[in-house]
Design a protein around this motif. Structure first.
Motif, PDB file in Angstrom:
ATOM      1  N   THR A   1       0.833  -1.202   0.000  1.00  0.00           N
ATOM      2  CA  THR A   1       0.000   0.000   0.000  1.00  0.00           C
ATOM      3  C   THR A   1       0.875   1.263   0.000  1.00  0.00           C
TER       4      THR A   1
ATOM      5  N   GLN B   1       0.811   3.546   2.268  1.00  0.00           N
ATOM      6  CA  GLN B   1       1.331   3.711   3.630  1.00  0.00           C
ATOM      7  C   GLN B   1       2.588   2.853   3.847  1.00  0.00           C
ATOM      8  N   GLN B   2       2.576   1.622   3.348  1.00  0.00           N
ATOM      9  CA  GLN B   2       3.744   0.755   3.480  1.00  0.00           C
ATOM     10  C   GLN B   2       4.924   1.308   2.679  1.00  0.00           C
TER      11      GLN B   2
ATOM     12  N   SER C   1       5.481   4.427   2.111  1.00  0.00           N
ATOM     13  CA  SER C   1       5.960   5.550   2.911  1.00  0.00           C
ATOM     14  C   SER C   1       6.825   5.060   4.074  1.00  0.00           C
ATOM     15  N   ASP C   2       6.410   3.961   4.704  1.00  0.00           N
ATOM     16  CA  ASP C   2       7.141   3.414   5.841  1.00  0.00           C
ATOM     17  C   ASP C   2       8.561   2.981   5.470  1.00  0.00           C
TER      18      ASP C   2
END
Length: 68
Positions: A27, A29-30, A32-33
C-alpha cells in the motif's frame, strides 16, 4: 564447488524476483514506511521479468554473490 556457487546465484535471483513481485501489492502507507517512492516502485516492478531475473543472476555471478 562451481555448481554450488551457480545454484546460490540462481537462488538469490529467484528471491529477488519474488520480492519484486510482492512489491506490487504493498500500500501507499507501506511504501511511505520503507521510504519508497512510486517511481522507484515502478522501476523495481519493471525489473520483475525474465530478462530482469537473468540480469540479476549474471550480476551475482560476476560479483561472486555480493550485492554491491
Amino acid at each position: 564447488m562451481l555448481v554450488v556457487s551457480l545454484f546460490v546465484c540462481i537462488q538469490k535471483g529467484v528471491e529477488r524476483f519474488q520480492t519484486r513481485k510482492k512489491l506490487a501489492s504493498i500500500t501507499i502507507q507501506q511504501m511511505s514506511d520503507i521510504g519508497m517512492t512510486k517511481e522507484l516502485k515502478d522501476a523495481e516492478l519493471a525489473q520483475a521479468t525474465l530478462i530482469g531475473f537473468i540480469r540479476d543472476v549474471l550480476f551475482f555471478i560476476k560479483n561472486k554473490g555480493r550485492m554491491e
